[in-house]
Scaffold this active site. Structure first.
Site, short mmCIF file in Angstrom:
data_model
loop_
_atom_site.label_atom_id
_atom_site.label_comp_id
_atom_site.label_asym_id
_atom_site.label_seq_id
_atom_site.Cartn_x
_atom_site.Cartn_y
_atom_site.Cartn_z
N GLU A 167 0.82 -1.21 0.00
CA GLU A 167 0.00 0.00 0.00
C GLU A 167 0.86 1.27 0.00
O GLU A 167 0.44 2.30 -0.55
CB GLU A 167 -0.93 0.00 1.21
CG GLU A 167 -1.86 -1.20 1.29
CD GLU A 167 -2.73 -1.35 0.04
OE1 GLU A 167 -3.05 -0.32 -0.61
OE2 GLU A 167 -3.10 -2.49 -0.30
N HIS A 183 1.63 2.22 -3.53
CA HIS A 183 0.50 2.95 -4.14
C HIS A 183 0.50 4.41 -3.67
O HIS A 183 0.29 5.32 -4.49
CB HIS A 183 -0.82 2.28 -3.76
CG HIS A 183 -1.11 1.03 -4.52
ND1 HIS A 183 -1.28 1.02 -5.90
CD2 HIS A 183 -1.28 -0.26 -4.10
CE1 HIS A 183 -1.54 -0.21 -6.30
NE2 HIS A 183 -1.55 -1.01 -5.22
N HIS A 199 -52.46 74.35 68.49
CA HIS A 199 -52.68 74.06 67.07
C HIS A 199 -51.96 72.76 66.66
O HIS A 199 -52.48 71.97 65.86
CB HIS A 199 -52.20 75.23 66.22
CG HIS A 199 -52.44 75.03 64.76
ND1 HIS A 199 -53.69 75.17 64.17
CD2 HIS A 199 -51.59 74.67 63.76
CE1 HIS A 199 -53.60 74.93 62.88
NE2 HIS A 199 -52.31 74.63 62.61
N CYS A 239 -53.73 69.49 65.04
CA CYS A 239 -53.31 68.95 63.72
C CYS A 239 -52.88 67.49 63.83
O CYS A 239 -53.22 66.66 62.99
CB CYS A 239 -52.17 69.80 63.15
SG CYS A 239 -52.71 71.41 62.56
#
Length: 497
Positions: free
Chosen positions: A113, A116, A480, A484
């Site tokens: 191989e 190749h 007062h 209040c």
């Protein structure tokens, strides 16, 4: 000459020849396919062999080539693939076939191989067939150097047939023809079909049907169990196909805990909001002096927040803190007896206007005095300030409304009574404590006896009430303030938002 000496010389010559032969044999490199390698290195490293052969036989031209084992390839011992000039070159060797063969076959297959691959890389693969003259030239060269026997085709037929365990046979006329007699043997369970290149000729010449006659032991049972385990419902397969085709994906509902904008459940409760607000307000009063206008702005912001957070469900919001909250606040923050510390100073719990040199004796404040402000004096109030209506209506999303009215008609803002100020409560508490204990509100820093002109001037001097911002005679400021503060406590009822 003595016969013994002659025999000894002959033996010595033979010995020398043998030693020379042994020395020459030792200097020669061992063949790559020598039988001794089977005992020394029966399972060599594939990568190491590839690198060694590349440097020795291919001049290092295969450095970019990939080499690896293949566990599924059973038809051939090895294969070399190339993707074109400049592309990827890969060598794959069959692990199922070569693991049953001796080391010599592995070396020869790898070299086969690599030849190749060398032809691919050097662009010298111009032969019509893969094993042409160029291939044979390198094959003979390496065989002479190593003593190997690299061939064009391998002879691993027995191993290949060992893995061909799926057999089919045709029931037509081709079952009597040579060389196959109608048999098709494969390593995978793939029946003959139109995908085979010879299928068209078989249909023309025979027309028979292939029937499977052999398979590995227990293969059907394994396949059925795997199919049952891997089987998916039809709906899941259809959904997967839709996703592959790019169709719309199924919406999976959210299973967690989410939050919706504007929902009543996402907003904090009214009690927590007011409690945290009172604590923050008390902390702010202890660190700096807040004016009445700043308190009004915070009150407006509080009402807006409650209206936005609770659009659907009206809740009863109590502006007064509970007894536990009052005890906590009183323990952490000292009481302030004068509301407007910029215009007044604290003298034994009584508000004394800044800038006065001496004041007359103050009378004890009586919480039960019911004295109204004359209309003439009400007209003398500061006209530079913007006045608001005496009542303010707050409407919720459900349509409920609550009217907050005032006893004094000259308030500066309609949201003044929504939350009691800490200074007002502490001033009232201080005055009540001193009244119940029988102590007088006489200032220790001022002289005990005041002159008549000073008392007349104090009776005529007008001052602003720190609660309602009304104009009141200085001598009547205590009464007062009581009126209040008591009015604020009675008017501050729970309201709906």
């Amino acid at each position: 000459m003595d016969e013994d000496l002659v025999v000894a010389l002959r033996l010595q010559e033979e010995w020398d020849v043998q030693m020379a032969r042994r020395a020459a044999a030792a200097r020669e490199p061992v063949s790559l396919v020598d039988a001794s390698w089977e005992l020394v290195d029966p399972t060599p490293d594939l990568q190491a062999l590839f690198l060694q052969f590349n440097d020795r036989f291919f001049w290092g031209q295969l450095e970019a080539v990939e080499v690896k084992w293949s566990v599924r390839m059973t038809l051939c011992a090895g294969i070399c693939t190339y993707e074109g000039r400049g592309g990827m070159c890969s060598i794959r060797l069959s692990e199922p076939l070569l693991k049953l063969r001796p080391r010599k076959d592995l070396v020869e297959t790898l070299l086969h191989e690599m030849i190749h691959a060398y032809l691919f890389v050097t662009n010298n693969d111009k032969d019509r067939e893969g094993h042409g003259p160029e291939f044979c030239k390198h094959m003979h060269r390496i065989n002479q150097l190593t003593g190997a026997n690299i061939t064009v085709y391998h002879t691993f037929h027995d191993e290949v047939d060992e893995y061909r365990r799926h057999w089919w046979r045709c029931n037509g006329p081709c079952q009597h023809r040579q060389p196959y007699y109608g048999y098709v043997k494969r390593a995978t369970n793939r029946a003959p079909s139109v995908h085979d290149y010879w299928w068209a000729d078989h249909q023309k010449t025979c027309g028979g049907t292939y029937i499977k006659i052999k398979e590995p032991e227990n293969y059907s049972k394994k396949g059925r169990g795997k199919t049952k385990a891997d089987k998916q419902p039809a709906s899941a397969v259809e959904n997967k196909d839709k996703l592959c085709r790019g169709e719309a994906q199924l919406l999976i509902p959210f299973s967690g805990k989410g939050y919706v904008l504007g929902d009543a459940s996402t907003c904090p409760s009214a009690g927590k909001l007011n409690t945290s607000y009172m604590v923050n307000e008390a902390k702010g009063l202890s660190s700096q002096d807040h004016s009445v206008s700043g308190l009004r702005l915070n009150s407006n912001a509080e009402v807006k927040c409650e209206q936005n957070c609770l659009p659907k469900k009206p809740h009863l919001v109590s502006p007064l803190p509970t007894a536990s909250h009052q005890s906590v606040l009183s323990s952490y923050f000292p009481r302030v007896s004068v509301a407007n510390q910029k215009a007044f100073r604290n003298v034994n719990g009584s508000p004394v206007k800044n800038g006065t040199t001496g004041d007359g004796t103050k009378r004890p404040a009586s919480g039960g005095s019911q004295r109204k402000v004359p209309p003439s004096r009400a007209s003398l109030r500061n006209t530079s300030k913007v006045t608001a209506p005496a009542s303010a209506t707050v409407t919720s999303a459900a349509g409920t409304s609550a009217t907050i009215s005032r006893e004094e008609s000259g308030s500066e803002d309609q949201f003044l009574n929504k939350r009691p100020r800490l200074e007002d409560r502490t001033a009232l508490d201080t005055i009540k404590e001193q009244t119940q204990s029988g102590g007088d509100l006489r200032s220790s820093s001022q002289p005990t006896a005041a002159s008549a002109p000073q008392s007349l001037s104090s009776q005529r001097r007008l001052v602003n009430c720190p609660v309602c911002q009304g104009v009141v005679v200085e001598s009547q400021i205590n009464e007062h303030l009581d009126r209040c503060l008591e009015g604020n406590k009675t008017n501050l009822r729970p309201r709906r938002v």
